[in-house]
Design a protein around this motif. Sequence first.
Motif, short mmCIF file in Angstrom:
data_model
loop_
_atom_site.label_atom_id
_atom_site.label_comp_id
_atom_site.label_asym_id
_atom_site.label_seq_id
_atom_site.Cartn_x
_atom_site.Cartn_y
_atom_site.Cartn_z
N PHE A 1 8.06 14.30 -41.66
CA PHE A 1 7.61 15.21 -42.71
C PHE A 1 6.15 15.59 -42.50
O PHE A 1 5.76 16.76 -42.58
CB PHE A 1 7.81 14.55 -44.07
N ILE A 2 5.31 14.60 -42.18
CA ILE A 2 3.89 14.88 -41.96
C ILE A 2 3.70 15.75 -40.73
O ILE A 2 2.88 16.68 -40.71
CB ILE A 2 3.12 13.55 -41.82
N VAL A 3 4.49 15.46 -39.68
CA VAL A 3 4.37 16.23 -38.45
C VAL A 3 4.72 17.69 -38.69
O VAL A 3 4.03 18.61 -38.19
CB VAL A 3 5.27 15.63 -37.35
N LEU A 4 5.79 17.93 -39.46
CA LEU A 4 6.18 19.31 -39.74
C LEU A 4 5.14 20.03 -40.59
O LEU A 4 4.94 21.23 -40.44
CB LEU A 4 7.54 19.32 -40.44
N VAL A 5 4.49 19.30 -41.49
CA VAL A 5 3.45 19.92 -42.33
C VAL A 5 2.27 20.35 -41.50
O VAL A 5 1.67 21.41 -41.70
CB VAL A 5 3.03 18.95 -43.44
N VAL A 6 1.89 19.55 -40.54
CA VAL A 6 0.70 19.86 -39.73
C VAL A 6 1.09 20.38 -38.35
O VAL A 6 0.40 20.14 -37.36
CB VAL A 6 -0.18 18.60 -39.61
N CYS A 7 2.21 21.11 -38.29
CA CYS A 7 2.70 21.59 -36.99
C CYS A 7 1.71 22.51 -36.30
O CYS A 7 1.62 22.53 -35.07
CB CYS A 7 4.04 22.29 -37.17
N GLY A 8 0.93 23.26 -37.07
CA GLY A 8 -0.06 24.14 -36.46
C GLY A 8 -1.08 23.35 -35.67
O GLY A 8 -1.45 23.73 -34.55
N LEU A 9 -1.55 22.23 -36.27
CA LEU A 9 -2.52 21.40 -35.57
C LEU A 9 -1.91 20.73 -34.34
O LEU A 9 -2.58 20.53 -33.32
CB LEU A 9 -3.07 20.34 -36.52
N LEU A 10 -0.63 20.42 -34.45
CA LEU A 10 0.03 19.75 -33.33
C LEU A 10 0.18 20.69 -32.13
O LEU A 10 0.25 20.23 -30.98
CB LEU A 10 1.39 19.23 -33.76
N ILE A 11 0.30 22.00 -32.40
CA ILE A 11 0.39 22.94 -31.28
C ILE A 11 -0.90 22.89 -30.45
O ILE A 11 -0.86 22.83 -29.22
CB ILE A 11 0.65 24.36 -31.81
N VAL A 12 -2.03 22.90 -31.16
CA VAL A 12 -3.30 22.80 -30.45
C VAL A 12 -3.39 21.47 -29.72
O VAL A 12 -3.82 21.40 -28.56
CB VAL A 12 -4.47 22.95 -31.45
N TYR A 13 -2.97 20.44 -30.42
CA TYR A 13 -2.99 19.12 -29.79
C TYR A 13 -2.08 19.08 -28.56
O TYR A 13 -2.38 18.42 -27.57
CB TYR A 13 -2.56 18.06 -30.81
N GLY A 14 -0.96 19.83 -28.65
CA GLY A 14 -0.04 19.85 -27.51
C GLY A 14 -0.68 20.45 -26.27
O GLY A 14 -0.52 19.93 -25.16
N PHE A 15 -1.42 21.55 -26.45
CA PHE A 15 -2.13 22.13 -25.31
C PHE A 15 -3.16 21.15 -24.76
O PHE A 15 -3.32 21.01 -23.55
CB PHE A 15 -2.79 23.45 -25.72
N ASP A 16 -3.87 20.53 -25.67
CA ASP A 16 -4.89 19.56 -25.25
C ASP A 16 -4.25 18.42 -24.48
O ASP A 16 -4.74 17.99 -23.43
CB ASP A 16 -5.61 19.05 -26.51
N ASN A 17 -3.14 17.92 -24.99
CA ASN A 17 -2.46 16.80 -24.35
C ASN A 17 -1.88 17.19 -23.00
O ASN A 17 -1.90 16.41 -22.05
CB ASN A 17 -1.34 16.28 -25.26
N ALA A 18 -1.38 18.44 -22.90
CA ALA A 18 -0.82 18.90 -21.63
C ALA A 18 -1.89 18.96 -20.55
O ALA A 18 -1.67 18.58 -19.39
CB ALA A 18 -0.18 20.27 -21.81
#
Length: 811
Positions: free
Chosen positions: A214-231
């Motif tokens: 639930f928390i991940v889906l709420v902050v999905c926008g931030l996770l996209i940025v984090y995904g690029f960073d992590n990649a």
Amino acid sequence: MTGKSSNGTVPDSPPAEVDIMMPSSPINIDITGEDVDGCITRRNTLTTSNVSSSNIASDQAPTPPSTVEAESNGSERPAPAEPGSVSDSAPEPGSSVSSSVNGEKTGQRVRRRVSYAESVQSTGSSTQNTKSTSRGGSSRRSSSMSMGGIWGDFTRRSSVWEMDSLASLDDEVDRFSCKECCVERLESAGRWLRSTLATAFSKPSIFIPSLLLFIVLVVCGLLIVYGFDNATAESRKQTAISVAEQTDLFFVRVLENAFLPLFTMSMFIQELPEFHDLDLMVGDRCNPASDPLNCTESTSAPPLAGKETTHRDLAGLFNTTEGRIIQRKFDTIASSIKENSGLGNALVNIQLAPKGVVSMLYPMVNCEDFVGNPRVEEGYCMNNTGAWGHDLLNDPKRVGIARATVPAKGVVTAGPLNLIQGGDTFIARLPINMDPDEGHIMVVDNVTYPCWGFVVVLLDWSTLKEQSNIYKEFENEKMQFKLTRTDMINGEEVVKSIAESENSEICASGNVTLDLDTGDNGWVISVCFNDGFSPNYKVWAYPIVFIGSFIFMILLMLVLVSKTQLESILLRLMPPRAIKKLRRGETIVEKYDMVTIFFSDIVGYTKMSSEMTPQEVMKMLNDLYSKFDIEAAKHGIFKVETIGDAYIAVAGCPKKCSGPEAAQRMALFALDAMKIVKDYQTDDGANVCIRAGLASGPCVAGVIGTALPKYTLFGDTVNFAARMEQTSQKMKIQISPSTQRMLLDAPAYDFECVERRDDSGELGVELKGKGRQYTYWVESATKMSTSPKTDEIAAEKAKMVDILEQPEENV
């Protein structure tokens, strides 16, 4: 393993003519069943009804009762007839049956055609037409007796043996309206919802992931940025690992190339006769100063004056014509090997060490391999004269590596080490084995090996680093590195740096480490980027999306609940290891060298089950064996299955343990099971008796087939345990000879085991397929106690073992 059931199969049979004479009034029959050993199995009162020929056809109600009692004590003798009683023996066909109540005849003859099932049912309580079978020495009622009541329910609903649930089944179906169906569905949904929520909130592994989703889906926008960073970071890590692996491949290739000179020189030593007796000429170490009696006439090379501990004086051997010839031949061979090794300037020295004493070196002084090497001082030369006569097996700083080389089956590597001749050098050694009958032996730690000595090659570490291009490679990638090795010194691991870049300290944290496949001491390389793995940019400005978050959380929760409930059920059926293999579609076959298997069954079960309804039988077995299951979990044994009244368990499988420990666990479980049975009573107050058998030995466990998979055991030990149970006696535990031997070594309990003797006093018992076996009865168990003095002695022994096992210093 064969199962036992209270139910049998009724064979097809044509209808039989049966004469039935029923009393005109109901009769109460008090039946007290007792098996051949005197164990009470069933007490109940059945009431027969007044049934006439018209009653049979129309299921009319019986008339008021009149009571008469008859008893059976297990031998199935008919009770003596009294006024108002009815004999339970079956009438002969064609004869009349009548009963007398208060001196009057109240019965009439009824003749009608009935099926085989009805005839079995109607004679279910009779003893005249009963057949018995033998299993393990106990009397058993025939399958037709146990199936009479069941088949009677399906062939004739008006039977006096009809089960309550079956009797009311049709009425319940008729009464089940649409409204009740909806109510039932709602109640079922409510129960499911309560069970699901209870499981979800009681299991952190379900609730926390769902909440995190639930928390991940709420902050999905931030996770996209984090995904690029992590990649980006992951890509850099893969680059670092790739560069480290290239470094590893280089050193592995260098070591493989170093093995070739070792094996080549080893073949020359074994083939050329000039080198055969070189180890005998050097001889074992003998010091005339400390052992003048045995060393006066010794031909061995004596200790070198001034270096008696670490060196031998070889001048007397090689400053001779023969010695010079051997030296020249060695120089010729070593020169050719060095030139064609493919190692270039990295291979700086080749040595022969017969009896572990460095006797021949090439080159003795090496300057040309260090010309133009930026990692060493200009004009540096490796002078190996100080290594001539070096006794590696007696030098405290080298003895560990030398002793490890003699018994080795292949190449032993060490280093880089700082040698006597100076410089950090990587060492590779290969033992040379020859015929011990010719005197080619070496003694290490009081063990004699057929060893001539060993060949040694020295690789200059600074040259290897230059050839690996490790510094330039990491510099081009804007990376830092640190290469370390782990040495064992005084039993402790000591990590030393053998190569590192200029700013390697930034790799102390946030690095990638890789274990290199080089050396016998662990090499580890740590790699990092100058600016770290994560990029310098980070963005934290995107709207938060809530739509669908709650729905996905609930879906995940349902999936995890279903998975948890399914795994919980599976874990009760078979071990986790078997479940994993089953999921992967693998064949589940596991071998166990020593297990102890438990078999038990209920004495007189067939007779008991024929006098009880199936619900009563199932309830009794469930109550009793649920208590067994609790004891099984307490003692750490695995319940295999129940087949009818048989309870089967195993210790030492699937969780392995020693044979004595498995036997101890199972014996304790068997004793506790006997206590449970002694205290157990059925709902009507009857007692139950069991007999048990244990056997120890190897077995195979696995799952057969794909439909309805079941984890079970196979092997002669299973059959042996079954024989132990079959030939056991009421409320006794019979064990095999192997189990008795295991119990003698039980780690925590003393078991009282009594030899089994027959009536004539002869030891043992006859077993089918095994002949006479000497078996034992387990009577009791007593926990071992240790005195403070015993504990003190044990602690002192442990302390001495730690001192003796402390390894010597290896450098």
